[in-house]
Design a protein around this motif. Structure first.
Motif, PDB file in Angstrom:
ATOM      1  N   ILE A 196       0.855  -1.190   0.000  1.00  0.00           N
ATOM      2  CA  ILE A 196       0.000   0.000   0.000  1.00  0.00           C
ATOM      3  C   ILE A 196       0.886   1.233   0.000  1.00  0.00           C
ATOM      4  O   ILE A 196       1.699   1.422   0.915  1.00  0.00           O
ATOM      5  N   ASN A 197       0.752   2.067  -1.006  1.00  0.00           N
ATOM      6  CA  ASN A 197       1.534   3.301  -1.008  1.00  0.00           C
ATOM      7  C   ASN A 197       0.970   4.249   0.047  1.00  0.00           C
ATOM      8  O   ASN A 197      -0.193   4.635   0.000  1.00  0.00           O
ATOM      9  N   SER A 198       1.810   4.591   0.996  1.00  0.00           N
ATOM     10  CA  SER A 198       1.385   5.529   2.042  1.00  0.00           C
ATOM     11  C   SER A 198       2.426   6.633   2.207  1.00  0.00           C
ATOM     12  O   SER A 198       2.802   6.987   3.326  1.00  0.00           O
ATOM     13  N   GLY A 199       2.904   7.153   1.068  1.00  0.00           N
ATOM     14  CA  GLY A 199       3.716   8.362   1.134  1.00  0.00           C
ATOM     15  C   GLY A 199       2.963   9.422   1.920  1.00  0.00           C
ATOM     16  O   GLY A 199       1.728   9.481   1.869  1.00  0.00           O
ATOM     17  N   THR A 200       3.670  10.255   2.637  1.00  0.00           N
ATOM     18  CA  THR A 200       3.027  11.202   3.555  1.00  0.00           C
ATOM     19  C   THR A 200       1.918  12.005   2.895  1.00  0.00           C
ATOM     20  O   THR A 200       0.866  12.244   3.494  1.00  0.00           O
ATOM     21  N   ARG A 201       2.133  12.411   1.644  1.00  0.00           N
ATOM     22  CA  ARG A 201       1.138  13.248   0.967  1.00  0.00           C
ATOM     23  C   ARG A 201       0.021  12.434   0.302  1.00  0.00           C
ATOM     24  O   ARG A 201      -0.925  13.010  -0.242  1.00  0.00           O
TER      25      ARG A 201
ATOM     26  N   GLY B  75      -2.717  19.197   3.968  1.00  0.00           N
ATOM     27  CA  GLY B  75      -3.426  18.135   4.674  1.00  0.00           C
ATOM     28  C   GLY B  75      -2.539  16.966   5.061  1.00  0.00           C
ATOM     29  O   GLY B  75      -1.520  16.696   4.425  1.00  0.00           O
ATOM     30  N   HIS B  76      -2.933  16.266   6.119  1.00  0.00           N
ATOM     31  CA  HIS B  76      -2.272  15.043   6.555  1.00  0.00           C
ATOM     32  C   HIS B  76      -3.333  14.023   6.951  1.00  0.00           C
ATOM     33  O   HIS B  76      -4.473  14.379   7.253  1.00  0.00           O
ATOM     34  N   GLY B  77      -2.932  12.769   6.983  1.00  0.00           N
ATOM     35  CA  GLY B  77      -3.853  11.718   7.365  1.00  0.00           C
ATOM     36  C   GLY B  77      -4.079  11.648   8.863  1.00  0.00           C
ATOM     37  O   GLY B  77      -3.363  12.279   9.658  1.00  0.00           O
ATOM     38  N   ASP B  78      -5.085  10.862   9.251  1.00  0.00           N
ATOM     39  CA  ASP B  78      -5.361  10.651  10.667  1.00  0.00           C
ATOM     40  C   ASP B  78      -4.215   9.873  11.322  1.00  0.00           C
ATOM     41  O   ASP B  78      -3.485   9.112  10.667  1.00  0.00           O
ATOM     42  N   HIS B  79      -4.095  10.048  12.629  1.00  0.00           N
ATOM     43  CA  HIS B  79      -3.126   9.305  13.423  1.00  0.00           C
ATOM     44  C   HIS B  79      -3.871   8.269  14.266  1.00  0.00           C
ATOM     45  O   HIS B  79      -4.996   8.508  14.720  1.00  0.00           O
TER      46      HIS B  79
ATOM     47  N   THR C 131       5.468   6.765   4.503  1.00  0.00           N
ATOM     48  CA  THR C 131       6.779   6.496   3.927  1.00  0.00           C
ATOM     49  C   THR C 131       7.226   7.714   3.117  1.00  0.00           C
ATOM     50  O   THR C 131       6.474   8.676   2.950  1.00  0.00           O
ATOM     51  N   VAL C 132       8.440   7.641   2.587  1.00  0.00           N
ATOM     52  CA  VAL C 132       8.958   8.738   1.760  1.00  0.00           C
ATOM     53  C   VAL C 132       8.606   8.559   0.284  1.00  0.00           C
ATOM     54  O   VAL C 132       8.950   9.414  -0.533  1.00  0.00           O
ATOM     55  N   TYR C 133       7.932   7.473  -0.055  1.00  0.00           N
ATOM     56  CA  TYR C 133       7.676   7.153  -1.469  1.00  0.00           C
ATOM     57  C   TYR C 133       6.268   7.591  -1.870  1.00  0.00           C
ATOM     58  O   TYR C 133       5.275   7.005  -1.430  1.00  0.00           O
TER      59      TYR C 133
ATOM     60  N   THR D 214       7.873  13.717   7.308  1.00  0.00           N
ATOM     61  CA  THR D 214       7.961  15.146   6.985  1.00  0.00           C
ATOM     62  C   THR D 214       8.047  16.008   8.241  1.00  0.00           C
ATOM     63  O   THR D 214       7.790  17.209   8.194  1.00  0.00           O
ATOM     64  N   GLY D 215       8.399  15.393   9.373  1.00  0.00           N
ATOM     65  CA  GLY D 215       8.669  16.178  10.566  1.00  0.00           C
ATOM     66  C   GLY D 215       7.645  16.103  11.674  1.00  0.00           C
ATOM     67  O   GLY D 215       7.796  16.767  12.694  1.00  0.00           O
ATOM     68  N   SER D 216       6.563  15.324  11.498  1.00  0.00           N
ATOM     69  CA  SER D 216       5.542  15.157  12.544  1.00  0.00           C
ATOM     70  C   SER D 216       4.919  16.477  12.986  1.00  0.00           C
ATOM     71  O   SER D 216       4.545  16.640  14.147  1.00  0.00           O
ATOM     72  N   LEU D 217       4.780  17.408  12.052  1.00  0.00           N
ATOM     73  CA  LEU D 217       4.236  18.713  12.418  1.00  0.00           C
ATOM     74  C   LEU D 217       2.764  18.633  12.808  1.00  0.00           C
ATOM     75  O   LEU D 217       2.302  19.401  13.662  1.00  0.00           O
ATOM     76  N   SER D 218       2.009  17.718  12.203  1.00  0.00           N
ATOM     77  CA  SER D 218       0.586  17.603  12.530  1.00  0.00           C
ATOM     78  C   SER D 218       0.329  16.668  13.708  1.00  0.00           C
ATOM     79  O   SER D 218      -0.808  16.531  14.143  1.00  0.00           O
TER      80      SER D 218
END
Length: 400
Positions: free
Chosen positions: A30-35, A79-83, A104-106, A166-170
């Motif tokens: 499953i592609n889960s790149g941050t964006r 936007g970011h996904g839920d935690h 992930t970074v991909y 990406t830095g855990s800003l959210s």
């Protein structure tokens, strides 16, 4: 292995390498790149299903708002996904934290999307090591412990965020909230190929410096212009020259400019700082402000600084030393040599340590080449590292 108790042996016997490997492969597919918000939503759902097998309550926490600086200098929301957050026995006297990340970074357009097996048996794939294999290890260890009823006196939280890469800003505020008051914490970033753990870590800060000049014709009246690109380049050179033994500075990118016959009126410099201690953070902040003011004056431009030091340095204090020693002793009883090495890399372990919690943040699988198209892990490390976690957790549950 001779030093293990019957309870410990029974717990480790419940670890199933085949199911951990199957779960890692399913999640890595499953592609889960941050964006990729859709991919992270899928991962969050699967993780919630997996976490539901443990006692306690599972919730998906909406991401906190985050702003970013666009290439034209505009500040806009991103936007970011839920935690995912699981809370088990929150009223227990001794409470632990286990954390990781689903992103992930991909990205969805990255060419590295499939899984292959190397000749030496290592599994190659996006996120297998960083950290979908680690998530499988974490959940397997906790499941084995819960199945035996051997940690009923321990309370714990599991936190899996969607923006670590990406830095855990959210998720920074959530990390601090969940970490607070914990006796100890384990994170599931990968260990090095030989099993070495990360010890002390430096900090990091990412900044976008927006430069606004004045456009003009490059041939007819260039003197009327104020070249934002040149000013941004001057910023980059001055910052790079200011690096010090306790502060790495990396000007990484300049966005801006336009047609060759126009003096550019805007530019954005992206720069990363790596401070080794709190004093270096203070020095870096003052340095950035001073250089920004100097460049603004010398080039007659406006300079705006956006960003923050999002991860403070993570020293190894006395409490962390004791936790590392406990893990090393558990490893020795499993026939493993658990080494430790300081690193310049950062992760959410920095944020957990900043909340006053001793942490070992590389309890994940053994692997390497992370953030590249050769990312791999050794599949036999699934059971190995789950055993290390389970044994360490079991011993953490017994007050000294």
């Amino acid at each position: 292995m001779e030093r293990l108790t019957t309870t410990e042996r029974d717990t480790l016997a419940r670890l199933d390498g085949a199911s951990m490997l199957a779960r890692t492969k399913e999640w890595a597919a499953i592609n889960s790149g941050t964006r990729n918000l859709a991919g992270n939503a899928t991962m969050a759902g699967l993780l919630a299903d997996a976490a539901a097998a443990l006692p306690g309550s599972v919730r998906l926490v909406p991401a906190a708002p985050v702003d970013t600086v666009a290439v034209d200098g505009r500040v806009e929301a991103i936007g970011h996904g839920d935690h995912l957050h699981l809370s088990v026995r929150p009223g227990a006297t001794r409470r632990l934290l286990f954390f990781g990340h689903m992103d992930t970074v991909y990205g969805v357009d990255h060419p590295f999307q499939s899984l292959t097996t190397r000749d030496d048996g290592a599994l190659v794939g996006p996120g297998v090591t960083d950290m979908k294999g680690g998530l499988a290890v974490m959940l397997a260890a906790l499941s084995a412990l819960e199945a035996g009823g051997v940690i009923d006196a321990i309370g714990y939280d599991v936190l899996v965020n969607s923006d670590e890469e990406t830095g855990s800003l959210s998720s920074a505020a959530l990390i601090g909230e969940v970490a607070r008051g914990k006796h100890a914490a384990f994170g599931y970033e990968p260990a090095l190929p030989d099993g070495t753990l990360a010890g002390a870590r430096g900090g990091t800060g990412n900044f976008s410096v927006v430069v606004r000049g004045r456009s003009a014709h490059a041939g007819r009246n260039p003197e009327d212009g104020r070249n934002a690109l040149v000013a941004a380049a001057d910023l980059a050179v001055r910052l790079a020259a200011a690096r010090a033994p306790t502060l790495a500075v990396n000007p990484a990118r300049i966005d801006g400019g336009g047609p060759n016959n126009v003096v550019p009126d805007h530019a954005v410099l992206r720069v990363n700082f790596r401070p080794r201690d709190a004093a270096a953070i203070e020095a870096a902040g003052a340095l950035l402000r001073e250089i920004a003011d100097t460049v603004a004056r010398d080039h007659d431009v406006a300079v705006e600084v956006h960003g923050l030091f999002n991860r403070p340095p993570k020293p190894v204090d006395a409490a962390a030393e004791r936790l590392f020693a406990l893990v090393a002793d558990a490893g020795a009883d499993l026939g493993l040599v658990i080494g430790r090495r300081d690193t310049g890399g950062v992760c959410d372990g920095n944020n957990v340590a900043a909340a006053g919690v001793p942490v070992v943040d590389t309890m994940g699988v053994r692997g390497g080449a992370i953030h590249s198209s050769d990312e791999y892990f050794f599949t036999d490390s699934l059971v190995e590292r789950a055993a290390l976690s389970a044994l360490s957790i079991l011993r953490l549950g017994t007050p000294a």
